[in-house]
Design a protein around this motif. Structure first.
Motif, PDB file in Angstrom:
ATOM      1  N   ARG A   1      -3.698 -46.007 -24.706  1.00 44.51           N
ATOM      2  CA  ARG A   1      -4.013 -47.427 -24.562  1.00 44.51           C
ATOM      3  C   ARG A   1      -5.001 -47.858 -25.653  1.00 44.51           C
ATOM      4  O   ARG A   1      -4.852 -48.910 -26.272  1.00 44.51           O
ATOM      5  CB  ARG A   1      -4.611 -47.672 -23.176  1.00 44.51           C
ATOM      6  CG  ARG A   1      -4.748 -49.130 -22.828  1.00 44.51           C
ATOM      7  CD  ARG A   1      -5.318 -49.302 -21.445  1.00 44.51           C
ATOM      8  NE  ARG A   1      -6.501 -48.463 -21.282  1.00 44.51           N
ATOM      9  CZ  ARG A   1      -6.969 -48.041 -20.113  1.00 44.51           C
ATOM     10  NH1 ARG A   1      -6.339 -48.356 -19.002  1.00 44.51           N
ATOM     11  NH2 ARG A   1      -8.040 -47.283 -20.045  1.00 44.51           N
TER      12      ARG A   1
ATOM     13  N   ASN B   1      -4.453 -50.627 -28.393  1.00 46.57           N
ATOM     14  CA  ASN B   1      -5.436 -51.706 -28.560  1.00 46.57           C
ATOM     15  C   ASN B   1      -5.831 -51.835 -30.021  1.00 46.57           C
ATOM     16  O   ASN B   1      -5.829 -52.926 -30.588  1.00 46.57           O
ATOM     17  CB  ASN B   1      -6.701 -51.407 -27.744  1.00 46.57           C
ATOM     18  CG  ASN B   1      -6.536 -51.768 -26.287  1.00 46.57           C
ATOM     19  OD1 ASN B   1      -5.590 -52.453 -25.913  1.00 46.57           O
ATOM     20  ND2 ASN B   1      -7.453 -51.294 -25.466  1.00 46.57           N
ATOM     21  N   SER B   2      -6.200 -50.699 -30.624  1.00 41.37           N
ATOM     22  CA  SER B   2      -6.617 -50.705 -32.029  1.00 41.37           C
ATOM     23  C   SER B   2      -5.524 -51.278 -32.915  1.00 41.37           C
ATOM     24  O   SER B   2      -5.784 -52.109 -33.780  1.00 41.37           O
ATOM     25  CB  SER B   2      -6.932 -49.279 -32.498  1.00 41.37           C
ATOM     26  OG  SER B   2      -8.159 -48.845 -31.986  1.00 41.37           O
TER      27      SER B   2
ATOM     28  N   TYR C   1     -10.256 -59.948 -26.364  1.00 39.68           N
ATOM     29  CA  TYR C   1      -9.853 -59.458 -27.683  1.00 39.68           C
ATOM     30  C   TYR C   1     -10.250 -60.441 -28.769  1.00 39.68           C
ATOM     31  O   TYR C   1     -10.462 -60.070 -29.917  1.00 39.68           O
ATOM     32  CB  TYR C   1      -8.340 -59.214 -27.718  1.00 39.68           C
ATOM     33  CG  TYR C   1      -7.901 -58.042 -26.869  1.00 39.68           C
ATOM     34  CD1 TYR C   1      -8.481 -56.787 -27.041  1.00 39.68           C
ATOM     35  CD2 TYR C   1      -6.911 -58.187 -25.911  1.00 39.68           C
ATOM     36  CE1 TYR C   1      -8.075 -55.709 -26.277  1.00 39.68           C
ATOM     37  CE2 TYR C   1      -6.494 -57.110 -25.135  1.00 39.68           C
ATOM     38  CZ  TYR C   1      -7.087 -55.873 -25.323  1.00 39.68           C
ATOM     39  OH  TYR C   1      -6.687 -54.805 -24.560  1.00 39.68           O
TER      40      TYR C   1
ATOM     41  N   GLU D   1     -10.918 -50.664 -20.426  1.00 38.91           N
ATOM     42  CA  GLU D   1      -9.493 -50.734 -20.775  1.00 38.91           C
ATOM     43  C   GLU D   1      -9.259 -51.525 -22.058  1.00 38.91           C
ATOM     44  O   GLU D   1      -8.164 -51.506 -22.608  1.00 38.91           O
ATOM     45  CB  GLU D   1      -8.669 -51.289 -19.614  1.00 38.91           C
ATOM     46  CG  GLU D   1      -8.676 -52.803 -19.484  1.00 38.91           C
ATOM     47  CD  GLU D   1      -9.493 -53.273 -18.285  1.00 38.91           C
ATOM     48  OE1 GLU D   1     -10.351 -52.488 -17.816  1.00 38.91           O
ATOM     49  OE2 GLU D   1      -9.271 -54.413 -17.836  1.00 38.91           O
ATOM     50  N   LYS D   2     -10.304 -52.226 -22.554  1.00 40.60           N
ATOM     51  CA  LYS D   2     -10.122 -52.964 -23.803  1.00 40.60           C
ATOM     52  C   LYS D   2     -10.729 -52.221 -24.991  1.00 40.60           C
ATOM     53  O   LYS D   2     -10.729 -52.726 -26.105  1.00 40.60           O
ATOM     54  CB  LYS D   2     -10.734 -54.357 -23.677  1.00 40.60           C
ATOM     55  CG  LYS D   2      -9.887 -55.241 -22.784  1.00 40.60           C
ATOM     56  CD  LYS D   2     -10.276 -56.682 -22.857  1.00 40.60           C
ATOM     57  CE  LYS D   2      -9.291 -57.493 -22.029  1.00 40.60           C
ATOM     58  NZ  LYS D   2      -9.787 -58.817 -21.729  1.00 40.60           N
TER      59      LYS D   2
ATOM     60  N   THR E   1     -11.317 -49.701 -28.101  1.00 41.19           N
ATOM     61  CA  THR E   1     -10.423 -49.244 -29.164  1.00 41.19           C
ATOM     62  C   THR E   1     -10.610 -47.734 -29.352  1.00 41.19           C
ATOM     63  O   THR E   1     -11.513 -47.130 -28.784  1.00 41.19           O
ATOM     64  CB  THR E   1     -10.738 -49.961 -30.486  1.00 41.19           C
ATOM     65  OG1 THR E   1     -12.098 -49.696 -30.823  1.00 41.19           O
ATOM     66  CG2 THR E   1     -10.519 -51.452 -30.360  1.00 41.19           C
TER      67      THR E   1
END
Lengths: 296, 284
Positions: free
Chosen positions: B73, B77-78, B141, B222-223, B225
């Motif tokens: 994940r 994200n990254s 984000y 969860e966000k 990177t």
């Protein structure tokens, strides 16, 4: 008149192109400057922040932690300028003596680490210097030395910081100098060779003077960045080396973001910017006098 | 040209060569060890810590990384942030740089000076945080895309390049009835590929490598990177794969994944990076 209107119409559309960028600069570069005013309040520590004048700055100069951060910043800046700054020049001069193909291969290699994040570079150093299974300590053990915990030993940690800075960015500086050296007129070298000048003499009397303005520019950039050093230390520092590595920006971050003392943290930031500006101006005076180059 | 290959010259050459090879080794050997260790089986990595000479190649640590929900994940994200943020950065930088490069723009020198001032006048960390907080962007984000969208250096690099383009070309396109935006897209951009490539890559690498802003603006795990997870794994010993003792080969595998886009693209992009620096240094 018609022409003028036509011009104005076009003007309008090109102005539309610049608007998004201008809005961005206003919001993320200029609007934050307004928050600097919080440096003169007790914002963050009380429910009703009030104007406190220079109180935060009085606290600054009396705080041992601030003085420690200031001292560490100065020491690390000094190391960066004295150790890191000359290395790319040396490497570029030395690479200039190589054949074309070899030069490309070397350039390819030394430039890679510049593109890695500080987390990656710090991670590589941590693993290489690990006391249990890092390669450096394995070598030390072969020579019968005790393993050293470089990342947590305040005697070595500044060395690790300067070393990783050099490792990551020496290639970047080198590429800049190689670009500058490639613009030097080769006739100068031929003339010097005819006059019997050796290689070192040619480097000293032709190459270096010709790349003087690049040297001055990079010096100014280095000086303007040293006080702002942050991410590297933020990534690599731990509590056991805080006494030698906590710098102004990390100190400001911890005071503001973790202790919530926004007013005080902003005051640290303002102080850092002021010192940085003084350094930049002195550096420019220095290059004007010594290198005969005016950058600003 | 070669007048004499004297002894001092030979000594000089040898010393020079040793110096350069030492520098290269100090950069290449750690990288080599990271890659080789990541490709070693658990037993070997646990025993030696670091592997210099590959004895057996084994992809198990990579499989572990890609099977791990958390690392996957973070990787996505990254990737997503890098692509979006780079596109946004380029759109903003290109339009502004083009407008600033055109003499006919109103208040041009005023705007240019305002941009230049931001290189020295810096509010610092806390004020930027407050702006982002006031815009309600914390934990979104957007905080990793908008506040970091424009690099002043990149903007100036691009503007300087646009200024070298022949004015007659742009003039004639506009006389033919092209709108400003159309002139930029159809005429200017196709002849500016080197600078566009260089600046795109500068931005992409910057967005991919971003660490501090993620920690500052994002609190939700969860966000996060990949860079944040890599820092936790190596410096704090916290691993998303909790059942597995994080031995070196696993750490290295995460690290290689964190440098993967840079490593894969590097051979192709380094000439653009170098040309980018040259363009900047010649006209800076």
């Amino acid at each position: 008149m018609k022409l003028f209107l036509k011009k104005f119409c076009r003007q309008k559309y090109i102005f539309l192109l610049v608007v998004p960028g201008v809005v961005w600069f206003a919001v993320f570069k200029f609007f934050p400057l307004w928050y600097i005013s919080k440096a003169f309040t007790d914002y963050g520590t009380t429910a009703n922040p009030s104007f406190t004048g220079l109180d935060n700055f009085r606290r600054l100069v009396l705080s041992p932690n601030f003085l420690r951060a200031f001292k560490n910043t100065m020491i690390l800046s000094f190391y960066n300028i004295v150790i890191y700054f000359p290395l790319p020049i040396l490497l570029a001069l030395s690479m200039n003596e190589l054949g074309k193909k070899m030069k490309k291969v070397v350039q390819f290699t030394v430039y890679i680490p510049y593109f890695f994040s500080w987390v990656v570079v710090g991670g590589i150093f941590t693993l290489m210097l690990s006391p249990s299974d890092g390669i450096v300590n394995q070598i030390l053990q072969v020579f019968g030395k005790e393993p050293v915990y470089f990342m947590a030993d305040s005697r070595y940690f500044r060395g690790v910081l300067v070393g990783s800075q050099v490792w990551k960015e020496v290639g970047y500086g080198t590429v800049i100098y190689i670009a500058a050296i490639s613009t030097v007129d080769t006739q100068l070298y031929e003339a010097a060779a005819v006059d019997g000048a050796g290689y070192i003499a040619r480097m000293w009397h032709i190459t270096l003077p010709c790349i003087r303005s690049t040297v001055a520019t990079v010096l100014l950039l280095t000086v303007s960045r040293v006080l702002q050093m942050f991410e590297q230390i933020f990534v690599m520092m731990n509590d056991s080396v805080k006494n030698v590595a906590d710098v102004l920006k990390t100190y400001s971050y911890f005071e503001g973001m973790q202790r919530g003392d926004i007013g005080y943290a902003t005051a640290i930031g303002l102080f850092t910017s002021a010192v940085s500006l003084i350094l930049i101006i002195s550096c420019n005076i220095f290059s004007k006098k010594v290198l005969k180059e005016d950058i600003l | 040209m070669k007048l004499r290959e004297s002894r001092s010259r030979k000594v000089f050459k040898a010393v020079n060569m040793i110096f350069i090879l030492t520098v290269c080794a100090m950069i290449a050997v750690p990288l080599w060890m990271v890659v080789i260790t990541s490709l070693s089986p658990d037993k070997l990595a646990a025993e030696k810590g670091f592997v210099l000479i590959p004895e057996a190649i084994d992809f198990s640590s990579y499989i572990r990384v890609f099977k791990s929900h958390g690392y996957m994940r973070a990787f996505l994200n990254s990737l997503g942030i890098t692509v979006t943020a780079t596109a946004f950065s380029m759109a903003l930088t290109t339009t502004m740089a083009y407008a600033l490069s055109q003499e006919r723009l109103m208040f041009r020198s005023f705007l240019m000076n305002a941009v230049l001032i931001t290189m020295f006048l810096d509010g610092g960390i806390i004020p930027l945080y407050m702006v982002v907080r006031d815009m309600k962007m914390i934990d979104s984000y957007g905080a990793l895309i908008f506040p970091v969208a424009v690099g002043t250096y990149n903007l100036i690099l691009m503007r300087n390049y646009f200024r070298t383009l022949p004015e007659s070309l742009i003039e004639s396109a506009r006389l033919d009835g092209c709108s400003e935006l159309k002139t930029l897209i159809r005429i200017v951009l196709p002849i500016s590929v080197p600078i566009l490539a260089a600046v795109t890559l500068f931005y992409a690498v910057g967005h991919w490598n971003r660490y501090f802003e993620v920690v500052m603006f994002i609190n939700k795990g969860e966000k996060y990177t990949l860079q944040v997870l890599l820092r936790q794994l190596i410096f704090q010993g916290e691993s998303e794969v909790t059942t597995q003792v994080a031995v070196n080969n696993f750490k290295m595998a995460v690290m290689v994944v964190a440098m993967l886009p840079v490593l894969v693209l590097y051979p192709f992009i380094q000439k653009y990076f170098i040309s980018g620096i040259m363009l900047g240094s010649v006209k800076g």
